[in-house]
Design an enzyme around this catalytic site. Structure first.
Site, PDB file in Angstrom:
ATOM      1  N   GLU A 200       0.847  -1.205   0.000  1.00  0.00           N
ATOM      2  CA  GLU A 200       0.000   0.000   0.000  1.00  0.00           C
ATOM      3  C   GLU A 200       0.882   1.254   0.000  1.00  0.00           C
ATOM      4  O   GLU A 200       0.638   2.201  -0.752  1.00  0.00           O
ATOM      5  CB  GLU A 200      -0.882  -0.029   1.247  1.00  0.00           C
ATOM      6  CG  GLU A 200      -2.020   0.950   1.231  1.00  0.00           C
ATOM      7  CD  GLU A 200      -2.904   0.789   2.461  1.00  0.00           C
ATOM      8  OE1 GLU A 200      -2.752  -0.193   3.217  1.00  0.00           O
ATOM      9  OE2 GLU A 200      -3.750   1.668   2.670  1.00  0.00           O
ATOM     10  N   GLY A 230      -8.231   5.674   7.447  1.00  0.00           N
ATOM     11  CA  GLY A 230      -9.098   5.565   8.615  1.00  0.00           C
ATOM     12  C   GLY A 230      -8.560   4.555   9.619  1.00  0.00           C
ATOM     13  O   GLY A 230      -8.620   4.772  10.825  1.00  0.00           O
ATOM     14  N   ALA A 231      -8.040   3.455   9.132  1.00  0.00           N
ATOM     15  CA  ALA A 231      -7.624   2.390  10.044  1.00  0.00           C
ATOM     16  C   ALA A 231      -6.122   2.135  10.058  1.00  0.00           C
ATOM     17  O   ALA A 231      -5.609   1.521  10.991  1.00  0.00           O
ATOM     18  CB  ALA A 231      -8.373   1.098   9.696  1.00  0.00           C
ATOM     19  N   SER A 232      -5.397   2.553   9.010  1.00  0.00           N
ATOM     20  CA  SER A 232      -3.942   2.352   9.048  1.00  0.00           C
ATOM     21  C   SER A 232      -3.237   3.570   8.459  1.00  0.00           C
ATOM     22  O   SER A 232      -3.858   4.418   7.807  1.00  0.00           O
ATOM     23  CB  SER A 232      -3.542   1.085   8.287  1.00  0.00           C
ATOM     24  OG  SER A 232      -3.662   1.281   6.907  1.00  0.00           O
ATOM     25  N   THR A 233      -1.940   3.650   8.722  1.00  0.00           N
ATOM     26  CA  THR A 233      -1.162   4.761   8.181  1.00  0.00           C
ATOM     27  C   THR A 233       0.137   4.225   7.608  1.00  0.00           C
ATOM     28  O   THR A 233       0.704   3.259   8.132  1.00  0.00           O
ATOM     29  CB  THR A 233      -0.924   5.838   9.264  1.00  0.00           C
ATOM     30  OG1 THR A 233      -0.333   6.980   8.658  1.00  0.00           O
ATOM     31  CG2 THR A 233      -0.006   5.359  10.383  1.00  0.00           C
ATOM     32  N   GLN A 234       0.600   4.836   6.516  1.00  0.00           N
ATOM     33  CA  GLN A 234       1.804   4.362   5.836  1.00  0.00           C
ATOM     34  C   GLN A 234       2.848   5.473   5.712  1.00  0.00           C
ATOM     35  O   GLN A 234       2.494   6.628   5.469  1.00  0.00           O
ATOM     36  CB  GLN A 234       1.503   3.879   4.415  1.00  0.00           C
ATOM     37  CG  GLN A 234       0.754   2.571   4.329  1.00  0.00           C
ATOM     38  CD  GLN A 234      -0.702   2.711   4.668  1.00  0.00           C
ATOM     39  OE1 GLN A 234      -1.209   2.100   5.601  1.00  0.00           O
ATOM     40  NE2 GLN A 234      -1.401   3.556   3.941  1.00  0.00           N
TER      41      GLN A 234
HETATM   42  O1  LIG Z   1      -8.921   8.026  -3.438  1.00  0.00           O
HETATM   43  C1  LIG Z   1      -8.889   8.376  -2.263  1.00  0.00           C
HETATM   44  C2  LIG Z   1      -9.116   7.473  -1.219  1.00  0.00           C
HETATM   45  C3  LIG Z   1      -9.058   7.927   0.088  1.00  0.00           C
HETATM   46  N1  LIG Z   1      -8.784   9.204   0.364  1.00  0.00           N
HETATM   47  C4  LIG Z   1      -8.714   9.689   1.737  1.00  0.00           C
HETATM   48  O2  LIG Z   1      -8.278   8.640   2.605  1.00  0.00           O
HETATM   49  C5  LIG Z   1      -8.880   8.806   3.876  1.00  0.00           C
HETATM   50  C6  LIG Z   1      -9.698   7.601   4.251  1.00  0.00           C
HETATM   51  O3  LIG Z   1      -8.898   6.484   4.299  1.00  0.00           O
HETATM   52  P1  LIG Z   1      -9.441   5.018   3.926  1.00  0.00           P
HETATM   53  O4  LIG Z   1     -10.920   4.937   4.023  1.00  0.00           O
HETATM   54  O5  LIG Z   1      -8.842   4.659   2.617  1.00  0.00           O
HETATM   55  O6  LIG Z   1      -8.837   4.158   5.110  1.00  0.00           O
HETATM   56  P2  LIG Z   1      -7.724   2.995   5.091  1.00  0.00           P
HETATM   57  O7  LIG Z   1      -8.418   1.739   4.680  1.00  0.00           O
HETATM   58  O8  LIG Z   1      -6.668   3.429   4.109  1.00  0.00           O
HETATM   59  O9  LIG Z   1      -7.205   2.951   6.507  1.00  0.00           O
HETATM   60  C7  LIG Z   1      -9.753  10.055   3.789  1.00  0.00           C
HETATM   61  O10 LIG Z   1      -8.981  11.161   4.183  1.00  0.00           O
HETATM   62  C8  LIG Z   1     -10.040  10.128   2.311  1.00  0.00           C
HETATM   63  O11 LIG Z   1     -10.349  11.475   1.920  1.00  0.00           O
HETATM   64  C9  LIG Z   1      -8.535  10.096  -0.668  1.00  0.00           C
HETATM   65  O12 LIG Z   1      -8.256  11.269  -0.427  1.00  0.00           O
HETATM   66  N2  LIG Z   1      -8.601   9.659  -1.958  1.00  0.00           N
HETATM   67 CA   LIG Z   2      -6.605   4.358   2.051  1.00  0.00          CA
END
Ligand SMILES: O=c1ccn([C@@H]2O[C@H](COP(=O)(O)OP(=O)(O)O)[C@@H](O)[C@H]2O)c(=O)[nH]1
Ligand SMILES: [Ca+2]
Length: 456
Positions: A200, A230-234
């Site tokens: 990712e 929302g749930a993870s950071t990279q």
């Molecule tokens: O094409 C995209 C997909 C997600 N986000 C942003 O990513 C965050 C949400 O993350 P996500 O739901 O993807 O959570 P993850 O599964 O990556 O933890 C929010 O700030 C969205 O605005 C974005 O800016 N563009």
């Molecule tokens: Ca994401």
């Protein structure tokens, strides 16, 4: 260390574009004039109609990729779904191969999203798959009919599904796979899966560095990337110093080749450290089993607040510290407990600048630190300044999200205490480059096209 092959050295001839017009063989030249004229007339008509997406009985006789006047013969598409923890998004990319010896060019992107994410349908997988189907219907209109069968469709889920039980996650993926199988698009093997956290980060790094022109040519000055979901950071960057490689745990390093270069990247995905998961962790509610009508309180929330919040299909009750402290200081201490000592801190990043997107971007927009359309450059200390302003004046910000103070404080603590950035570290806040979303999905589509032999 993992080795991730994303490219191939372009030493020999490039793979011919399978979407380009078929060569005319000598046998056709030898045929009599009338059948040729009829064939050209019918196939031209077939080509024209195929672009209008209406089915005609003679279309299969003259496959559009043999269209003699097909001006768009070198155009092809890729459909990538991002099943994130807070929403599901479709990216329909259009590429052009201008000549066989040139790299493919990205011509455009169609993007649409729905909320909530797939993980909110953990107990209703069919309903979850329906949200994917509605988005996929857009691709039916966007991709010319004659290219449907050659256009791959893939869905990759991120942290929301990683946090679900294996059984529930697989049930959702299975339903989505059925939607894909019923569609007219090319469904590669393993087309519906959970994306590995380290890919990712790498795929987002590829997207940003491709879009900013850093993956081609001689003078490559690649930029590091920060993605806060929302749930993870990279966090992902290309280490410049041997020392960094030595000090880094092996599973934080991944090698891959792309566009004639080999990159050894530092990348890590921290599961449970996305913005929304961090809210739960700060509230002490991350362990979902522990929820049962319990009220979770925090000094990062407005004093009188009592409300409900749904995340990942679970309902939480939360509120402010009615009697206790509120404001930046106690909030920072609360948030620190979630972060302190949990993240690896590479020395090298302290002095460099990074591209930051997703929730870094959204919260900077929400607090007028940057413009939604333009983005902008911030220092880490700008987030801290805003966090103090919001947390110490929560009554003034009561029209915004009740979590605004907690979110800004978490971002500040994550950057400073988590990754170890300086107050003065520069962050380039970016949502789009050349009108293309800075998402891992473009990098994933390059990888997909390469694995299918469509590009290299
Ligand atoms: O094409 C995209 C997909 C997600 N986000 C942003 O990513 C965050 C949400 O993350 P996500 O739901 O993807 O959570 P993850 O599964 O990556 O933890 C929010 O700030 C969205 O605005 C974005 O800016 N563009
Ligand atoms: Ca994401």
């Amino acid at each position: 260390m993992e080795h991730f092959l994303l490219g191939r050295r372009a030493t020999g001839a490039l793979i011919a574009d399978p979407y380009s017009a078929a060569p005319r063989g000598p046998s056709r030249m030898a045929a009599s004039r009338l059948p040729i004229l009829l064939a050209v007339a019918f196939s031209s008509l077939s080509c024209i109609l195929s672009h209008s997406n209406r089915e005609m009985w003679f279309q299969d006789l003259f496959p559009p990729n043999t269209c003699p006047i097909n001006a768009k013969a070198n155009t092809f598409y890729g459909i990538m779904f991002d099943a994130g923890s807070t929403g599901t998004r479709i990216h329909i990319y259009t590429f052009v191969q201008k000549s066989p010896e040139k790299l493919i060019e990205l011509e455009g992107e169609i993007f649409e999203s729905v909320k909530p994410g797939l993980s909110a349908y953990a107990d209703q997988p069919e309903k979850g798959a329906e949200t994917v189907k509605r988005l996929l219907d857009m691709a039916i209109d966007a991709v010319p009919r004659h290219l449907w069968k050659k256009t791959p469709v893939v869905l990759k889920a991120t942290a929301g599904l990683r946090l679900l039980s294996e059984e529930k996650a697989q049930a959702l993926l299975l339903e989505v796979r059925e939607v894909f199988e019923e569609s007219p698009f090319l469904v590669p093997e393993d087309s519906v899966s959970i994306l590995d956290g380290s890919y990712e980060g790498i795929l987002a790094w590829i997207t940003v560095n491709f879009l900013t022109g850093q993956l081609s040519g001689q003078n490559q000055h690649t930029v590091g990337t920060l993605d806060l979901g929302g749930a993870s950071t990279q966090i992902t960057f290309l280490p410049r110093f041997e020392e960094t490689l030595k000090q880094t745990p092996g599973d934080f390093l991944t090698s891959f080749e792309m566009f004639n270069s080999t990159y050894k990247l530092y990348t890590h995905s921290y599961l449970g450290f996305g913005l929304k998961a961090a809210r739960l962790a700060t509230l002490g509610a991350l362990d979902m089993e522990a929820v049962g009508g319990q009220m979770f309180r925090s000094s990062c929330l407005p004093k009188q607040l009592e409300a409900e919040w749904h995340f990942g299909g679970v309902k939480y009750q939360y509120g402010g510290n009615k009697q206790g402290e509120t404001g930046f200081k106690p909030c920072y201490l609360e948030v620190l407990k979630v972060i302190k000592g949990k993240l690896h801190q590479p020395d090298e990043i302290r002095g460099s600048s990074f591209y930051a997107f997703s929730y870094y971007y959204d919260r900077a927009v929400d607090t007028n630190l940057i413009d939604y359309e333009e983005g902008g450059v911030l220092e880490v200390r700008d987030f801290e300044r805003k966090a103090k302003e919001v947390c110490d004046n929560m009554e003034r910000y009561n029209s915004a999200s009740p979590f605004l103070c907690m979110d800004l404080t978490y971002i500040t603590a994550l950057l400073k205490e988590g990754f170890g950035f300086r107050d003065s570290t520069l962050l380039q806040l970016t949502k789009k480059v050349n009108n293309i979303e800075t998402s891992w999905t473009l990098g994933a589509t390059f990888h997909l096209l390469q694995s299918l032999g469509i590009t290299y």
